[in-house]
Design a protein around this motif. Sequence first.
Motif, PDB file in Angstrom:
ATOM      1  N   ARG A   1     -10.551   1.631   3.968  1.00 48.42           N
ATOM      2  CA  ARG A   1     -10.744   1.576   2.515  1.00 48.42           C
ATOM      3  C   ARG A   1     -10.935   0.135   2.040  1.00 48.42           C
ATOM      4  NH1 ARG A   1      -6.219   3.573  -1.920  1.00 48.42           N
ATOM      5  NH2 ARG A   1      -6.962   2.297  -3.657  1.00 48.42           N
ATOM      6  N   GLU A   2     -10.108  -0.768   2.532  1.00 45.82           N
ATOM      7  CA  GLU A   2     -10.177  -2.157   2.084  1.00 45.82           C
ATOM      8  C   GLU A   2     -11.457  -2.846   2.566  1.00 45.82           C
ATOM      9  OE1 GLU A   2      -8.032  -3.804   0.006  1.00 45.82           O
ATOM     10  OE2 GLU A   2      -7.168  -1.815  -0.296  1.00 45.82           O
TER      11      GLU A   2
ATOM     12  N   LEU B   1     -14.337  -1.555   2.896  1.00 42.12           N
ATOM     13  CA  LEU B   1     -15.443  -1.122   2.048  1.00 42.12           C
ATOM     14  C   LEU B   1     -15.285  -1.618   0.615  1.00 42.12           C
ATOM     15  CD1 LEU B   1     -16.109   2.520   3.283  1.00 42.12           C
ATOM     16  CD2 LEU B   1     -17.050   0.358   4.099  1.00 42.12           C
ATOM     17  N   GLU B   2     -14.081  -1.462   0.048  1.00 44.03           N
ATOM     18  CA  GLU B   2     -13.879  -1.845  -1.351  1.00 44.03           C
ATOM     19  C   GLU B   2     -14.045  -3.345  -1.564  1.00 44.03           C
ATOM     20  OE1 GLU B   2     -10.268  -0.350  -2.989  1.00 44.03           O
ATOM     21  OE2 GLU B   2     -10.986   1.732  -3.026  1.00 44.03           O
ATOM     22  N   ARG B   3     -13.662  -4.136  -0.571  1.00 47.59           N
ATOM     23  CA  ARG B   3     -13.797  -5.595  -0.698  1.00 47.59           C
ATOM     24  C   ARG B   3     -15.153  -6.100  -0.194  1.00 47.59           C
ATOM     25  NH1 ARG B   3      -8.043  -8.557   0.139  1.00 47.59           N
ATOM     26  NH2 ARG B   3      -6.646  -6.806  -0.301  1.00 47.59           N
ATOM     27  N   LYS B   4     -16.014  -5.130   0.197  1.00 53.00           N
ATOM     28  CA  LYS B   4     -17.352  -5.449   0.696  1.00 53.00           C
ATOM     29  C   LYS B   4     -17.318  -6.456   1.848  1.00 53.00           C
ATOM     30  CE  LYS B   4     -19.951  -4.364  -3.494  1.00 53.00           C
ATOM     31  NZ  LYS B   4     -18.891  -3.663  -4.200  1.00 53.00           N
TER      32      LYS B   4
ATOM     33  N   HIS C   1     -21.450   1.211  -2.345  1.00 50.00           N
ATOM     34  CA  HIS C   1     -20.114   0.749  -2.704  1.00 50.00           C
ATOM     35  C   HIS C   1     -20.209  -0.363  -3.723  1.00 50.00           C
ATOM     36  CE1 HIS C   1     -18.493   3.210   0.510  1.00 50.00           C
ATOM     37  NE2 HIS C   1     -19.473   2.776   1.275  1.00 50.00           N
TER      38      HIS C   1
ATOM     39  N   TYR D   1      -6.139   2.794   5.566  1.00 49.28           N
ATOM     40  CA  TYR D   1      -5.953   1.653   4.665  1.00 49.28           C
ATOM     41  C   TYR D   1      -6.954   0.540   4.976  1.00 49.28           C
ATOM     42  CZ  TYR D   1      -3.541  -2.383   2.527  1.00 49.28           C
ATOM     43  OH  TYR D   1      -3.228  -3.513   1.811  1.00 49.28           O
TER      44      TYR D   1
ATOM     45  N   TYR E   1       0.832  -1.205   0.000  1.00 46.88           N
ATOM     46  CA  TYR E   1       0.000   0.000   0.000  1.00 46.88           C
ATOM     47  C   TYR E   1       0.867   1.256   0.000  1.00 46.88           C
ATOM     48  CZ  TYR E   1      -3.455   3.418   1.614  1.00 46.88           C
ATOM     49  OH  TYR E   1      -4.263   4.524   1.739  1.00 46.88           O
TER      50      TYR E   1
ATOM     51  N   SER F   1     -20.955  -6.076   5.156  1.00 47.89           N
ATOM     52  CA  SER F   1     -22.155  -6.259   4.334  1.00 47.89           C
ATOM     53  C   SER F   1     -23.289  -6.789   5.210  1.00 47.89           C
ATOM     54  CB  SER F   1     -21.878  -7.246   3.194  1.00 47.89           C
ATOM     55  OG  SER F   1     -21.389  -8.464   3.700  1.00 47.89           O
TER      56      SER F   1
END
Length: 412
Positions: A394-395, A397-400, A412, A391, A364, A403
Amino acid sequence: MVKFFKKFLINFSLAVIGIIVAILILELLLRLMGAKPQTYLRKFSQYHPVLGWVKTPNIEGEFIKGTRKIHEKINSHGLRDIDYTYNKPDSTFRILIVGDSFTEGYDVEFEDLFTEALESMLNDSLRPTGYRFEVINAGTGGYSNDQEYLYYLHEGRKYSPDIVIMMMYATNDVYYNNQNHYGNYAKPLFTAENEKLILTNTPLPPPKTQESFKNIFRNMALYPFVTNIIFTKFPGFTQWLSEKGFISRSTMEHVSHRKKADTEGPAFPASFKVFNRNYDDEMNKAWLITEYLIRDLNDSARQNSARFVLFSIPDKFQIYSHIWESTQKAYRVNDSLWNPDQPELILKSFAAKYDFPALFLKDYIEDHQIKDYLYAGVHWNENGNRIVAGYIFRELLERKLISFGKEIQNRH
């Protein structure tokens, strides 16, 4: 005879008083010169028969390392965090983070911990979901992955976390996963047989009585000053103290390396073998145990309806080229022997093999060309904690990985 004994007692008492006064004067002079007492691992810890040690509940004080003075407050469950109930409240999403001194946060105040920053980021960003986020800091200084795994089994899963993050510091975790002592204190030791982990040494013995004696002097600035003189000037006495249990094996290893440096040249610490391009049998065994610890924590989290995430903590010399070069120079090694990416390459293979998400801070920092210095001594400074929190946020959320409702899925 009575007069002789009386005279002897008076002289002996005067000698003892003289020694005490001399020690107090030396202590005062050292403090006036700027020396400070250092905090040792067990100041906020107590014996545990399975984990070796845990943080003492409801204790508060200062943690001092070098010139840094950090306030430490432990809650009723033995965590450096606010008190969380075992029963998870409704509409609450919990993240449990296990790790060592990086996670506990030896060099920052509580409000600057990445766990606190992550909790704030989640609650501020995802407030419209109607959920509250709780990030539970279960880091304990000196722990390796075996203790983190056992902590989850014995304590961590009581919190019913939705995500379990293991913060792995490969620089010493891998080596100590195959050791039954950390310093003078017993720690759990697993062995790998038929692709299974077997715990070999429970219950653990309590700390040696010598540790209580040493603790009397550890609050003195004189303590590290005197021990350094003993180590460097009196090798025979040092060896005797080691045999009697006053000096740990890890300290003796450090002394041995320093002594060897004066003659044959430096030898690097045993845990640094994790960076070797070619491993010996001992390191191969340590890595196998490490693999199974990560695998089993992943399995245990899933069995308890939680997601497992591995976070790889790089050493600062893995990130900064000038520190890497100076470290190689200090230990007289080169790129043909060491590979700074070696631990991450192996951990990435574990993540692929067992299908769990893994975060690599080294990647990263390199990908985002982060130039800020992130360390205070060995551990992260305040800025480093902020970077780590951002970091992870962010991960997640981006990788869901978070949930539980349409609101987040849609955003997202």
